[in-house]
Design an enzyme around this catalytic site. Structure first.
Site, PDB file in Angstrom:
ATOM      1  N   ASP A 235       0.854  -1.188   0.000  1.00  0.00           N
ATOM      2  CA  ASP A 235       0.000   0.000   0.000  1.00  0.00           C
ATOM      3  C   ASP A 235       0.898   1.248   0.000  1.00  0.00           C
ATOM      4  O   ASP A 235       1.734   1.396   0.891  1.00  0.00           O
ATOM      5  CB  ASP A 235      -0.900   0.014   1.242  1.00  0.00           C
ATOM      6  CG  ASP A 235      -1.985  -1.065   1.187  1.00  0.00           C
ATOM      7  OD1 ASP A 235      -2.163  -1.687   0.120  1.00  0.00           O
ATOM      8  OD2 ASP A 235      -2.670  -1.272   2.210  1.00  0.00           O
ATOM      9  N   HIS A 289       1.260  -7.757   0.114  1.00  0.00           N
ATOM     10  CA  HIS A 289       0.090  -8.562   0.485  1.00  0.00           C
ATOM     11  C   HIS A 289      -0.828  -8.708  -0.728  1.00  0.00           C
ATOM     12  O   HIS A 289      -0.615  -8.039  -1.758  1.00  0.00           O
ATOM     13  CB  HIS A 289      -0.639  -7.960   1.692  1.00  0.00           C
ATOM     14  CG  HIS A 289      -1.064  -6.534   1.534  1.00  0.00           C
ATOM     15  ND1 HIS A 289      -0.170  -5.477   1.589  1.00  0.00           N
ATOM     16  CD2 HIS A 289      -2.278  -5.971   1.317  1.00  0.00           C
ATOM     17  CE1 HIS A 289      -0.815  -4.345   1.419  1.00  0.00           C
ATOM     18  NE2 HIS A 289      -2.096  -4.612   1.237  1.00  0.00           N
ATOM     19  N   ARG A 299     -16.776 -12.566  -1.282  1.00  0.00           N
ATOM     20  CA  ARG A 299     -16.096 -11.978  -0.118  1.00  0.00           C
ATOM     21  C   ARG A 299     -16.211 -10.465  -0.209  1.00  0.00           C
ATOM     22  O   ARG A 299     -16.149  -9.908  -1.309  1.00  0.00           O
ATOM     23  CB  ARG A 299     -14.634 -12.413  -0.128  1.00  0.00           C
ATOM     24  CG  ARG A 299     -13.781 -11.756   0.943  1.00  0.00           C
ATOM     25  CD  ARG A 299     -12.408 -12.432   1.063  1.00  0.00           C
ATOM     26  NE  ARG A 299     -11.642 -11.809   2.113  1.00  0.00           N
ATOM     27  CZ  ARG A 299     -10.669 -10.927   1.903  1.00  0.00           C
ATOM     28  NH1 ARG A 299     -10.322 -10.586   0.670  1.00  0.00           N
ATOM     29  NH2 ARG A 299     -10.027 -10.390   2.924  1.00  0.00           N
TER      30      ARG A 299
HETATM   31  C1  LIG Z   1      -3.636   4.869  -3.092  1.00  0.00           C
HETATM   32  C2  LIG Z   1      -4.079   3.682  -3.403  1.00  0.00           C
HETATM   33  C3  LIG Z   1      -3.864   2.976  -4.725  1.00  0.00           C
HETATM   34  C4  LIG Z   1      -4.523   1.639  -4.514  1.00  0.00           C
HETATM   35  C5  LIG Z   1      -5.615   1.975  -3.553  1.00  0.00           C
HETATM   36  C6  LIG Z   1      -4.902   2.821  -2.536  1.00  0.00           C
HETATM   37  C7  LIG Z   1      -3.974   1.908  -1.695  1.00  0.00           C
HETATM   38  C8  LIG Z   1      -3.571   0.612  -2.390  1.00  0.00           C
HETATM   39  C9  LIG Z   1      -3.503   0.639  -3.930  1.00  0.00           C
HETATM   40  C10 LIG Z   1      -3.831  -0.732  -4.602  1.00  0.00           C
HETATM   41  C11 LIG Z   1      -4.917  -1.465  -3.826  1.00  0.00           C
HETATM   42  C12 LIG Z   1      -2.649  -1.665  -4.717  1.00  0.00           C
HETATM   43  C13 LIG Z   1      -3.007  -2.875  -5.638  1.00  0.00           C
HETATM   44  C14 LIG Z   1      -3.423  -2.451  -6.999  1.00  0.00           C
HETATM   45  C15 LIG Z   1      -4.571  -1.437  -6.994  1.00  0.00           C
HETATM   46  C16 LIG Z   1      -4.752  -0.908  -8.388  1.00  0.00           C
HETATM   47  C17 LIG Z   1      -5.878  -2.198  -6.675  1.00  0.00           C
HETATM   48  O1  LIG Z   1      -5.942  -3.424  -6.932  1.00  0.00           O
HETATM   49  O2  LIG Z   1      -6.872  -1.606  -6.244  1.00  0.00           O
HETATM   50  C18 LIG Z   1      -4.206  -0.288  -6.007  1.00  0.00           C
HETATM   51  C19 LIG Z   1      -5.129   0.905  -5.721  1.00  0.00           C
HETATM   52  C20 LIG Z   1      -5.379   1.817  -6.875  1.00  0.00           C
HETATM   53  O3  LIG Z   1      -4.432   2.245  -7.556  1.00  0.00           O
HETATM   54  O4  LIG Z   1      -6.536   2.149  -7.061  1.00  0.00           O
HETATM   55  O1  LIG Z   2      -9.533  -6.975   0.405  1.00  0.00           O
HETATM   56  C1  LIG Z   2      -8.511  -7.359   0.963  1.00  0.00           C
HETATM   57  O2  LIG Z   2      -8.431  -8.352   1.683  1.00  0.00           O
HETATM   58  C2  LIG Z   2      -7.219  -6.574   0.789  1.00  0.00           C
HETATM   59  C3  LIG Z   2      -7.369  -5.365  -0.084  1.00  0.00           C
HETATM   60  C4  LIG Z   2      -6.112  -4.573  -0.157  1.00  0.00           C
HETATM   61  O3  LIG Z   2      -5.041  -5.020   0.195  1.00  0.00           O
HETATM   62  C5  LIG Z   2      -6.174  -3.188  -0.682  1.00  0.00           C
HETATM   63  O4  LIG Z   2      -7.252  -2.775  -1.161  1.00  0.00           O
HETATM   64  O5  LIG Z   2      -5.133  -2.491  -0.613  1.00  0.00           O
HETATM   65 FE   LIG Z   3      -3.516  -3.399   0.227  1.00  0.00          FE
END
Ligand SMILES: C=C1C[C@]23C[C@H]1CC[C@H]2[C@]1(C)CCC[C@@](C)(C(=O)O)[C@H]1[C@@H]3C(=O)O
Ligand SMILES: O=C(O)CCC(=O)C(=O)O
Ligand SMILES: [Fe+2]
Length: 372
Positions: A235, A289, A299
């Site tokens: 994150d 993670h 979920r």
């Molecule tokens: C600032 C952020 C970008 C994301 C949401 C928040 C914190 C975590 C990032 C994220 C969850 C990391 C994994 C990929 C992502 C694209 C997602 O799956 O949602 C990420 C988020 C984002 O860029 O929107």
């Molecule tokens: O939904 C989850 O268990 C984790 C989601 C997560 O890691 C995120 O949104 O950054």
């Molecule tokens: Fe996360």
């Protein structure tokens, strides 16, 4: 080949896709990423009750558990956190209603890519990515209380963009976020105590924070071993407070192994993000993670992301650096790092170091004093 939107992007029709025996290729992840977790993480369950009451022995105990967990992997769970179970349940009910809306309505509320903390819906992030899509729908609501003329930003957004019928949803999410922000500030106090710095140092820094409520809906998936709900990532923000239902699926990469975080009824999962790692000069870790999907069960989780106000300078307190322990990261601001992390495709363990390299090389004058 699934449904396509007007820009050729994949349309995540979850009702249809969860019945499909074969996974569309857009959702396939590389084989080497798909290693299954064989054990559980030993993250502590930290009871905040004593700390909230001002009990010194309980506070010291909680701070010690926190320090150990955050130095190892940055994940812990909190109980007696003061967030009423009824507001958590109410938020989940509103989210269920939202994700059950007709696909057209959800698509009309899509997130606009490219702006910091944009509100709105996303189906598998298909508007941003073309491959390694996550098996999820998300709904994001921006929360901050900086603007005294608009303290109920979520209510206003829900009413004006989603429609008058969503005023109630707005109030529930607003109350959820207000409560989670308070909890976030409380946790920053415990973090400060555990790091041996002024108890209010981080609370003052985050008092006017910008935060984001991200609702995740992971539909069942007939090929759960081939994809992720949320792929492996770190994150980039400062702190994340997650409410997960009882299905399970959150996993953490610690000591070279993937480990599951078992859902604890009533608890919230907290993790350190890259920006807090910089704020404590790397003493606490931001850890990789991911979220798995389930063959039979849907979920739902609600992530609350805390970040500094846009113009705040991310810099550790004096007590956390010295000639012996130089600064690991130069000063930066959250929007600069956020923009970089978005361009980096997905945030992982290398993102913050790459950001710093880029920042120092793109601005020759941007060197930093690494000692006090
Ligand atoms: C600032 C952020 C970008 C994301 C949401 C928040 C914190 C975590 C990032 C994220 C969850 C990391 C994994 C990929 C992502 C694209 C997602 O799956 O949602 C990420 C988020 C984002 O860029 O929107
Ligand atoms: O939904 C989850 O268990 C984790 C989601 C997560 O890691 C995120 O949104 O950054
Ligand atoms: Fe996360």
């Amino acid at each position: 080949m699934g449904l396509r939107d007007e820009n050729g992007g994949f349309v995540f029709d979850s009702a249809m896709l969860q019945k499909q025996a074969n996974l569309p290729s857009e959702f396939l992840w590389p084989q080497e990423d798909l290693v299954e977790a064989q054990e559980e993480l030993n993250e502590p369950l930290i009871d905040l009750g004593g700390f909230k009451r001002g009990d010194e022995v309980e506070t010291a105990r909680a701070a010690e558990l926190l320090s150990k967990a955050c130095s190892e992997h940055g994940f812990f769970q909190v109980t007696n956190h003061g967030i009423d179970a009824t507001i958590i349940q109410a938020a989940h009910n509103e989210i269920d209603t939202f994700f059950n809306l007709p696909l057209d309505k959800k698509l009309s509320l899509r997130k606009k890519p490219g702006s910091l903390n944009a509100n709105g819906y996303s189906g598998a992030h298909a508007h941003r990515f073309q491959s390694k899509l996550p098996w999820k729908e998300t709904y994001t609501l921006l929360h901050h209380e900086n603007d005294p003329s608009n303290p109920n930003i979520i209510v206003d957004y829900c009413k004006s963009v989603m429609g008058e019928d969503f005023e109630h949803t707005g109030w529930i999410c607003q109350r959820y976020c207000n409560a989670l922000k308070e909890l976030g500030l409380l946790i920053t106090e415990l973090l400060a105590i555990s790091l041996g710095v002024d108890r209010f140092h981080y609370r003052n820094f985050f008092e006017d924070c910008v935060s984001m409520m991200r609702c995740n809906y992971y539909p069942p998936c007939q090929n759960p071993g081939l994809t992720f709900g949320t792929g492996p990532h770190c994150d980039p923000n400062s702190l994340t407070i997650l409410h997960q239902d009882q299905v399970g699926g959150l996993e953490v990469f610690s000591n070279n192994k993937w480990k599951a975080i078992r859902p604890e009824p009533g608890a919230l999962v907290v993790n350190i993000g890259d920006t807090f790692m910089a704020l404590c000069n790397g003493r606490y870790k931001s850890c990789l993670h991911r979220a798995m999907v389930n063959r039979n069960l849907e979920r739902k989780t609600i992530a609350f992301f805390l970040s500094p106000r846009e113009d705040r300078v991310v810099r550790p307190p004096q007590e956390l650096f010295s000639r012996e322990e130089p600064r690991k990261y130069p000063d930066f601001t959250w929007p600069e790092f956020w923009e970089f992390s978005q361009k980096h495709y997905r945030s992982d363990v290398t993102t913050i170091d790459n950001f710093i390299k880029w920042k120092l090389s793109s601005k020759p004058s941007g060197t930093f004093t690494s000692v006090a």
